[in-house]
Design an enzyme around this catalytic site. Structure first.
Site, PDB file in Angstrom:
ATOM      1  N   ASP A   1      -7.116  16.825   5.548  1.00 39.24           N
ATOM      2  CA  ASP A   1      -6.809  15.638   6.355  1.00 39.24           C
ATOM      3  C   ASP A   1      -5.705  15.956   7.354  1.00 39.24           C
ATOM      4  OD1 ASP A   1      -6.663  13.133   7.440  1.00 39.24           O
ATOM      5  OD2 ASP A   1      -5.735  12.153   5.718  1.00 39.24           O
TER       6      ASP A   1
ATOM      7  N   LYS B   1      -4.465   6.920  -4.303  1.00 35.76           N
ATOM      8  CA  LYS B   1      -3.362   7.576  -3.606  1.00 35.76           C
ATOM      9  C   LYS B   1      -2.382   8.110  -4.643  1.00 35.76           C
ATOM     10  CE  LYS B   1      -4.092   7.038   0.814  1.00 35.76           C
ATOM     11  NZ  LYS B   1      -4.153   8.226   1.684  1.00 35.76           N
TER      12      LYS B   1
ATOM     13  N   HIS C   1       0.866  -1.182   0.000  1.00 38.55           N
ATOM     14  CA  HIS C   1       0.000   0.000   0.000  1.00 38.55           C
ATOM     15  C   HIS C   1       0.904   1.235   0.000  1.00 38.55           C
ATOM     16  CE1 HIS C   1      -4.108   1.456   0.585  1.00 38.55           C
ATOM     17  NE2 HIS C   1      -3.637   2.373   1.396  1.00 38.55           N
TER      18      HIS C   1
ATOM     19  N   GLU D   1      -8.084  15.302  -1.702  1.00 44.02           N
ATOM     20  CA  GLU D   1      -7.705  15.333  -0.284  1.00 44.02           C
ATOM     21  C   GLU D   1      -6.270  15.809  -0.113  1.00 44.02           C
ATOM     22  OE1 GLU D   1      -8.604  11.628   1.572  1.00 44.02           O
ATOM     23  OE2 GLU D   1      -7.400  12.018   3.356  1.00 44.02           O
TER      24      GLU D   1
ATOM     25  N   ASP E   1      -6.135  11.315  -3.028  1.00 40.87           N
ATOM     26  CA  ASP E   1      -5.467  11.813  -1.826  1.00 40.87           C
ATOM     27  C   ASP E   1      -3.981  11.961  -2.145  1.00 40.87           C
ATOM     28  OD1 ASP E   1      -4.518  12.456   0.674  1.00 40.87           O
ATOM     29  OD2 ASP E   1      -5.286  10.653   1.687  1.00 40.87           O
TER      30      ASP E   1
ATOM     31  N   GLU F   1     -14.194   5.520   4.836  1.00 38.37           N
ATOM     32  CA  GLU F   1     -13.162   4.724   4.151  1.00 38.37           C
ATOM     33  C   GLU F   1     -12.654   3.594   5.048  1.00 38.37           C
ATOM     34  OE1 GLU F   1     -10.086   7.636   3.265  1.00 38.37           O
ATOM     35  OE2 GLU F   1      -9.341   7.568   5.324  1.00 38.37           O
TER      36      GLU F   1
ATOM     37  N   LYS G   1     -10.718  11.415  12.015  1.00 34.04           N
ATOM     38  CA  LYS G   1      -9.986  10.197  12.411  1.00 34.04           C
ATOM     39  C   LYS G   1      -9.697  10.230  13.905  1.00 34.04           C
ATOM     40  CE  LYS G   1      -7.621   9.908   7.994  1.00 34.04           C
ATOM     41  NZ  LYS G   1      -6.399   9.867   7.203  1.00 34.04           N
TER      42      LYS G   1
ATOM     43  N   LYS H   1     -10.663   5.646  -3.661  1.00 36.86           N
ATOM     44  CA  LYS H   1      -9.738   6.744  -3.384  1.00 36.86           C
ATOM     45  C   LYS H   1      -8.393   6.328  -3.958  1.00 36.86           C
ATOM     46  CE  LYS H   1      -7.740   8.338   0.971  1.00 36.86           C
ATOM     47  NZ  LYS H   1      -8.104   8.928   2.285  1.00 36.86           N
TER      48      LYS H   1
END
Ligand code: MUC
Ligand code: MG
Length: 375
Positions: free
Chosen positions: A251, A171, A24, A226, A200, A329, A275, A169
């Site tokens: 964020d 990245k 990831h 984002e 993002d 998410e 978050k 989403k």
């Protein structure tokens, strides 16, 4: 009577590393395993509550790492609240803030465990401690972050076919902007008409790069961008927002309610990602949400790739929001090769479901905890 003694008897913290199904990649880091600190709080009445502090790639997404979280819980935070009644959440928050600056992920794991223990003692969900439930399921997106558009389109297809996710989403920011734009063009074409895409950048761009790329993102039908610029650059974010037709989401620039107020006062964002690890717990998450609501800023349920423990805690905090217009998410449990609870969270029809049951609604699997505990 189980309600008799809510005193905090012990607090145990355990570092775990759980592998992910694939690599990831974010703009500045990449992981093949997720590291958490699992907090178990035992009350004098014998009830145990659990919480989770998530990190991403060591102290690189934010300043906390599992090593610092465990050290600060064991050395400073746990001793500061030993023996206090576990249901004094706000008072305990004051004590935790006095014992350690920031350390929001650590504090969040502790507060989650307290709410879980008190909820389990009283036989009520944590969401009820926060005002009760408005929704018991939330639309949930999936994050594409291998960096390879062919793999990503294929992964998205499988999620759509399984009716798990149809919003994705992407990245961006690990590669050159033009490479990311080409990647997005590929995804847009492959998923045309069947998926919603957001991006993002995790602070990777500067203002001029963002200004150049935003019209292309708009043309590609990206519905949300984002944290395109560094967390410190609120004025840059505000200028971009005035010139962007695509909504912008804050964020990394919003940890505290004060941060949220600063974003609101500058008109720097359309949406904020909530978050627990940033805000320092469920109560503070609701306070940040209140500031956003007062400014007309939309709410989005953010994550840091939590397991079902952390995801359940977020769902308890999100369940009572008046509006969560941008969905959430919390795909974290799905990107792990294994989970840490006896009954994983339910993903169905593009939604994640609030688990029924007292506290945060999930039970720690002690065998799994031992298996993934760092030696
Ligand atoms: C972030 O910055 O939003 C959430 C999903 C994901 O893939 O990374 C995280 C952190
Ligand atoms: Mg983000």
């Amino acid at each position: 009577d189980l309600r008799r003694d809510l005193a905090i008897a012990s607090i145990r913290s355990t570092i775990v590393d759980v592998p992910t199904v694939r690599r990831h990649k974010l703009s500045s880091l990449s992981v093949t395993a997720q590291s958490y600190v699992i907090v178990e709080v035992k009350l004098a009445n014998g009830v145990t509550g659990i919480g989770e502090a998530a990190t991403l790639g060591g102290p690189r997404w934010s300043e906390e790492s599992v090593e610092s979280i465990k050290a600060n819980i064991d050395t400073y935070l746990a001793p500061a609240i030993a023996g206090l009644p576990a249901d004094r959440f706000e008072l305990i928050g004051i004590q935790l803030d006095a014992a350690a600056k920031r350390n929001t992920a650590a504090k969040s794991a502790i507060e989650t465990a307290l709410m879980d223990a008190v909820g389990k003692t009283l036989g009520i969900p944590a969401a009820l401690l926060l005002g009760g439930v408005v929704r018991d399921r939330v639309p949930v997106l999936w994050t594409l972050a291998s960096g390879d558009p062919v793999q990503e389109a294929d992964e998205a297809e499988r999620k759509i076919a399984a009716r798990l996710h149809n919003t994705f989403k992407v990245k961006i920011g690990a590669q050159a902007p033009e490479t990311d734009l080409a990647r997005l063009r590929h995804l847009r074409k492959a998923l045309e008409g069947r998926a919603t895409l957001i991006v993002d950048a995790n602070q990777a761009w500067d203002e001029t790069t963002a200004l150049r790329c935003l019209p292309v993102l708009a043309e590609l039908g990206i519905t949300l961008v984002e944290q395109p610029v560094p967390a410190w650059d609120l004025d840059g974010l505000a200028r971009l927002r005035r010139r962007s037709t695509v909504p912008l989401m804050a964020d990394e620039c919003v940890f505290s309610a004060h941060d949220m107020l600063a974003v609101a006062q500058r008109g720097a964002a359309d949406v904020v990602s909530l978050k627990l690890v940033k805000h320092g717990g469920l109560l503070n998450t609701r306070k940040v949400a209140a500031v956003a609501e007062a400014a007309g800023i939309g709410l989005y349920g953010g994550c840091l790739l939590e397991s079902s423990v952390g995801a359940a805690a977020h769902l308890q905090a999100f369940a009572g929001l008046r509006s969560l217009a941008w969905g959430c998410e919390h795909f974290g449990p799905q990107i792990l090769t294994d989970d840490l609870v006896t009954e994983p969270l339910r993903f169905e029809d593009f939604h994640i479901h609030l688990p029924a049951g007292p506290g945060i609604g999930v039970t720690l699997d002690q065998d799994k905890l031992r298996r993934y505990a760092r030696a």
